[in-house]
Design a protein around this motif. Structure first.
Motif, PDB file in Angstrom:
ATOM      1  N   TYR A  17       0.834  -1.206   0.000  1.00 32.83           N
ATOM      2  CA  TYR A  17       0.000   0.000   0.000  1.00 32.83           C
ATOM      3  C   TYR A  17       0.872   1.262   0.000  1.00 32.83           C
ATOM      4  CZ  TYR A  17      -4.576  -2.157   0.706  1.00 32.83           C
ATOM      5  OH  TYR A  17      -5.743  -2.855   0.538  1.00 32.83           O
ATOM      6  N   ALA A  18       1.921   1.265   0.820  1.00 32.17           N
ATOM      7  CA  ALA A  18       2.789   2.451   0.904  1.00 32.17           C
ATOM      8  C   ALA A  18       3.510   2.698  -0.415  1.00 32.17           C
ATOM      9  CB  ALA A  18       3.804   2.285   2.037  1.00 32.17           C
ATOM     10  N   THR A  19       4.005   1.639  -1.034  1.00 30.01           N
ATOM     11  CA  THR A  19       4.714   1.788  -2.306  1.00 30.01           C
ATOM     12  C   THR A  19       3.760   2.249  -3.404  1.00 30.01           C
ATOM     13  OG1 THR A  19       6.269   0.067  -1.671  1.00 30.01           O
ATOM     14  CG2 THR A  19       6.136   0.587  -4.000  1.00 30.01           C
ATOM     15  N   GLY A  20       2.539   1.724  -3.399  1.00 25.26           N
ATOM     16  CA  GLY A  20       1.557   2.138  -4.398  1.00 25.26           C
ATOM     17  C   GLY A  20       1.106   3.564  -4.205  1.00 25.26           C
ATOM     18  N   SER A  21       1.061   4.022  -2.959  1.00 23.46           N
ATOM     19  CA  SER A  21       0.609   5.379  -2.682  1.00 23.46           C
ATOM     20  C   SER A  21       1.656   6.414  -3.079  1.00 23.46           C
ATOM     21  CB  SER A  21       0.274   5.510  -1.197  1.00 23.46           C
ATOM     22  OG  SER A  21      -0.171   6.813  -0.919  1.00 23.46           O
ATOM     23  N   ALA A  34       8.153   8.331  -0.893  1.00 20.75           N
ATOM     24  CA  ALA A  34       7.904   8.421   0.554  1.00 20.75           C
ATOM     25  C   ALA A  34       8.100   7.067   1.217  1.00 20.75           C
ATOM     26  CB  ALA A  34       6.496   8.943   0.812  1.00 20.75           C
ATOM     27  N   ALA A  35       7.699   6.001   0.559  1.00 23.05           N
ATOM     28  CA  ALA A  35       7.905   4.661   1.112  1.00 23.05           C
ATOM     29  C   ALA A  35       9.389   4.341   1.210  1.00 23.05           C
ATOM     30  CB  ALA A  35       7.191   3.612   0.255  1.00 23.05           C
ATOM     31  N   VAL A  72      11.157   1.400   3.508  1.00 25.69           N
ATOM     32  CA  VAL A  72      10.590   0.257   2.781  1.00 25.69           C
ATOM     33  C   VAL A  72      11.521  -0.096   1.630  1.00 25.69           C
ATOM     34  CG1 VAL A  72       8.644  -0.518   1.369  1.00 25.69           C
ATOM     35  CG2 VAL A  72       8.235   0.897   3.392  1.00 25.69           C
ATOM     36  N   ASN A  73      11.805  -1.388   1.486  1.00 22.78           N
ATOM     37  CA  ASN A  73      12.588  -1.856   0.343  1.00 22.78           C
ATOM     38  C   ASN A  73      11.635  -1.901  -0.861  1.00 22.78           C
ATOM     39  OD1 ASN A  73      14.199  -3.122  -1.529  1.00 22.78           O
ATOM     40  ND2 ASN A  73      14.893  -4.725  -0.133  1.00 22.78           N
ATOM     41  N   VAL A  74      11.575  -0.796  -1.581  1.00 22.25           N
ATOM     42  CA  VAL A  74      10.588  -0.615  -2.641  1.00 22.25           C
ATOM     43  C   VAL A  74      10.792  -1.616  -3.774  1.00 22.25           C
ATOM     44  CG1 VAL A  74       9.775   1.004  -4.392  1.00 22.25           C
ATOM     45  CG2 VAL A  74      10.189   1.791  -2.071  1.00 22.25           C
ATOM     46  N   ALA A  78     -10.588   0.765  -5.938  1.00 24.25           N
ATOM     47  CA  ALA A  78      -9.142   0.930  -6.058  1.00 24.25           C
ATOM     48  C   ALA A  78      -8.844   2.171  -6.884  1.00 24.25           C
ATOM     49  CB  ALA A  78      -8.504  -0.293  -6.707  1.00 24.25           C
ATOM     50  N   SER A  79      -7.772   2.847  -6.514  1.00 26.56           N
ATOM     51  CA  SER A  79      -7.374   4.047  -7.236  1.00 26.56           C
ATOM     52  C   SER A  79      -6.289   3.696  -8.241  1.00 26.56           C
ATOM     53  CB  SER A  79      -6.848   5.100  -6.251  1.00 26.56           C
ATOM     54  OG  SER A  79      -6.362   6.212  -6.955  1.00 26.56           O
ATOM     55  N   LEU A  80      -6.393   4.243  -9.447  1.00 26.63           N
ATOM     56  CA  LEU A  80      -5.359   3.994 -10.449  1.00 26.63           C
ATOM     57  C   LEU A  80      -4.053   4.681 -10.085  1.00 26.63           C
ATOM     58  CD1 LEU A  80      -7.320   4.175 -13.812  1.00 26.63           C
ATOM     59  CD2 LEU A  80      -6.465   2.172 -12.624  1.00 26.63           C
ATOM     60  N   SER A  81      -4.107   5.659  -9.203  1.00 20.40           N
ATOM     61  CA  SER A  81      -2.869   6.297  -8.751  1.00 20.40           C
ATOM     62  C   SER A  81      -2.218   5.493  -7.641  1.00 20.40           C
ATOM     63  CB  SER A  81      -3.154   7.725  -8.287  1.00 20.40           C
ATOM     64  OG  SER A  81      -4.123   7.723  -7.265  1.00 20.40           O
ATOM     65  N   GLY A  82      -2.882   4.456  -7.120  1.00 21.11           N
ATOM     66  CA  GLY A  82      -2.267   3.529  -6.177  1.00 21.11           C
ATOM     67  C   GLY A  82      -2.555   3.831  -4.728  1.00 21.11           C
ATOM     68  N   GLY A  83      -2.263   2.835  -3.887  1.00 22.93           N
ATOM     69  CA  GLY A  83      -2.347   3.000  -2.450  1.00 22.93           C
ATOM     70  C   GLY A  83      -3.724   2.863  -1.842  1.00 22.93           C
TER      71      GLY A  83
END
Length: 193
Positions: A70-74, A78-79, A84-86, A136-141
């Motif tokens: 979720y963090a990487t998608g958002s 920032a992740a 976070v190991n993206v 779900a958002s296409l921009s992620g997270g």
């Protein structure tokens, strides 16, 4: 390459059990030799859907990798700055996506009891539409498994209704495309607020 793009049939009745079988199905043979279904049972694809949905919900909500996805998608940067190991998270998400697509392909092959190289073409539009309709958002997270399942049911009902109305497959793609555009527009309006 291996089959020369030709369908492979006669995969056997045992192969079709995953896609066409059911748990607790009760069938009685009639005197005329035809089977009569007393209880249709619970289809194996529905059981598999439930197991995968519960496992994915647990993974996304209760495990660290789910929060990292979720963090990487958002916001990827920032992740990364949060520790976070993206790259690993993206590789894990893509691997799981590919594994689940392979599982879905096996279920589809089992339902048809044949392997066709063109089967499943444009199913990615249905998958995107189900996810976007489900929130779900296409921009992620943003997004949930339950929302995606609701979106998939809506797409299935829409496609089934269009089939029963005699609408051609090409018009169906246009209708589902408009549904996706509408869902994306609603998502964009929601994000602006």
């Amino acid at each position: 390459q291996l089959t020369g793009a030709t369908p492979i049939s006669q995969l056997g009745a045992g192969f079709g059990r995953l896609g066409n079988g059911a748990l607790f199905r009760v069938v009685e043979m009639q005197p005329n030799g035809f089977p009569r279904v007393i209880f249709p049972g619970i289809p194996y694809p529905a059981i598999l859907l439930l197991v995968v949905a519960v496992a994915a919900t647990y993974l996304l909500r209760r495990r660290q990798v789910g929060r990292h996805i979720y963090a990487t998608g958002s916001n990827e940067e920032a992740a990364r700055l949060s520790g976070v190991n993206v790259d690993w998270t993206k590789m894990y998400a893509y691997t799981m996506s590919g594994a689940l697509a392979g599982l879905a392909g096996n279920v589809l092959m089992s339902r048809l009891v044949t392997a066709q190289p063109s089967e499943g073409v444009m199913y990615e539009l249905d998958a995107i539409a189900a996810a976007v309709i489900g929130g779900a958002s296409l921009s992620g997270g943003v997004g949930t498994v339950a929302g995606t399942m609701i979106g998939a049911f809506i797409i299935g009902i829409l496609r089934n209704g269009l089939n029963m109305s005699g609408v051609s497959a090409f018009i169906q793609q246009i209708v589902i495309g408009f549904v996706v555009i509408g869902a994306v527009w609603i998502d964009q309006v929601r994000n602006r607020r």
